[in-house]
Motif scaffolding. Sequence first.
Motif, short mmCIF file in Angstrom:
data_model
loop_
_atom_site.label_atom_id
_atom_site.label_comp_id
_atom_site.label_asym_id
_atom_site.label_seq_id
_atom_site.Cartn_x
_atom_site.Cartn_y
_atom_site.Cartn_z
N PHE A 29 0.46 45.48 54.41
CA PHE A 29 1.46 44.44 54.19
C PHE A 29 2.76 45.07 53.72
N GLY A 30 2.67 46.00 52.77
CA GLY A 30 3.86 46.69 52.28
C GLY A 30 4.57 47.44 53.39
N ASP A 31 3.80 48.12 54.23
CA ASP A 31 4.40 48.82 55.37
C ASP A 31 5.10 47.84 56.31
N MET A 51 5.95 53.57 52.57
CA MET A 51 6.86 52.44 52.53
C MET A 51 8.17 52.90 51.94
N GLN A 52 9.23 52.70 52.66
CA GLN A 52 10.55 53.07 52.19
C GLN A 52 11.09 51.99 51.25
N PRO A 53 11.99 52.36 50.33
CA PRO A 53 12.63 51.32 49.54
C PRO A 53 13.21 50.30 50.51
N LEU A 54 13.00 49.04 50.21
CA LEU A 54 13.37 48.03 51.18
C LEU A 54 14.36 47.05 50.61
N SER A 55 14.77 46.16 51.47
CA SER A 55 15.83 45.24 51.12
C SER A 55 15.29 43.99 50.44
N ILE A 56 14.25 44.14 49.65
CA ILE A 56 13.72 43.02 48.88
C ILE A 56 14.41 43.04 47.52
N GLN A 57 15.17 42.01 47.26
CA GLN A 57 15.95 41.96 46.03
C GLN A 57 15.23 41.20 44.92
N GLY A 106 -2.18 33.81 39.26
CA GLY A 106 -1.04 34.70 39.16
C GLY A 106 -1.18 35.69 38.02
N VAL A 107 -2.41 36.09 37.71
CA VAL A 107 -2.64 36.97 36.57
C VAL A 107 -3.34 38.27 36.98
N SER A 108 -4.30 38.22 37.86
CA SER A 108 -5.15 39.39 38.09
C SER A 108 -5.03 39.99 39.49
N ARG A 109 -5.49 39.28 40.52
CA ARG A 109 -5.43 39.85 41.87
C ARG A 109 -3.99 40.05 42.33
N SER A 110 -3.15 39.07 42.06
CA SER A 110 -1.75 39.17 42.51
C SER A 110 -1.01 40.27 41.77
N THR A 111 -1.31 40.45 40.48
CA THR A 111 -0.61 41.51 39.74
C THR A 111 -1.12 42.88 40.16
N ALA A 112 -2.41 42.98 40.49
CA ALA A 112 -2.93 44.25 41.01
C ALA A 112 -2.29 44.56 42.36
N ALA A 113 -2.10 43.54 43.18
CA ALA A 113 -1.47 43.75 44.49
C ALA A 113 0.00 44.16 44.31
N MET A 114 0.72 43.50 43.41
CA MET A 114 2.13 43.86 43.21
C MET A 114 2.23 45.27 42.64
N LEU A 115 1.35 45.63 41.72
CA LEU A 115 1.35 46.99 41.19
C LEU A 115 1.13 47.99 42.33
N THR A 116 0.22 47.69 43.23
CA THR A 116 -0.04 48.55 44.38
C THR A 116 1.22 48.70 45.22
N LEU A 117 1.91 47.61 45.47
CA LEU A 117 3.15 47.66 46.27
C LEU A 117 4.23 48.46 45.55
N LEU A 118 4.35 48.28 44.24
CA LEU A 118 5.34 49.04 43.48
C LEU A 118 5.03 50.54 43.53
#
Length: 192
Positions: free
Chosen positions: A79-81, A1-7, A102-114
């Motif tokens: 999804f990130g791709d 995943m390239q750095p993207l235009s998500i601000q 908004g504490v566990s699954r979503s934060t694990a997913a965001m960490l994965t995307l980061l």
Amino acid sequence: MQPLSIQMLTICGISELPDQRERSVTHVLSILDPDHPDPEAFEAYDPHHRTVLRFHDIIAPVQGMILPQPEHVEAVLRFGDAVAEGRHGRAEGHLLVHCHMGVSRSTAAMLTLLAQVHPDENEDRLFERLVEIRPQAWPNSRMVAFADDLLSRNGRLVDALRRHYGRQIRRMPRYVQIMHDLGRSREVEMAA
């Protein structure tokens, strides 16, 4: 995943979804319990790209519940791709990841995307970024372990998760009891 235009990056729970309606959300990753109805809040959102994953927020087998599996984390990475490939010249965007609280699954997913977007970034810095987005983050350890493997982090993401849990317990001592009550004592023990 390239750095993207998500601000803008947002993590929230279902009850907070109506508050995000006016924030020009362009991409949504919804992580829901298998039997939970689709949140009605999205009917009021502007057009956006949305992916829905369904599994429970558990870290060990429980009769009748669906454990997070490697294919769920693979779906997060796909999804990130898709977000990176589908930016279509946008100057900015708003990525929203939510689960029930908004504490566990979503934060694990965001960490994965980061970690996907920043493959060379130090793992502790990734957790710092995560806490900047969602201060109460307690990522699902099972999901983080799969992300660590899929992203070839060689255990560094899991090691950083241990340190993160320790910091969160110092900041919010009540998490010890909450996690014990949820059957997540192993995560508390990881922080020791």
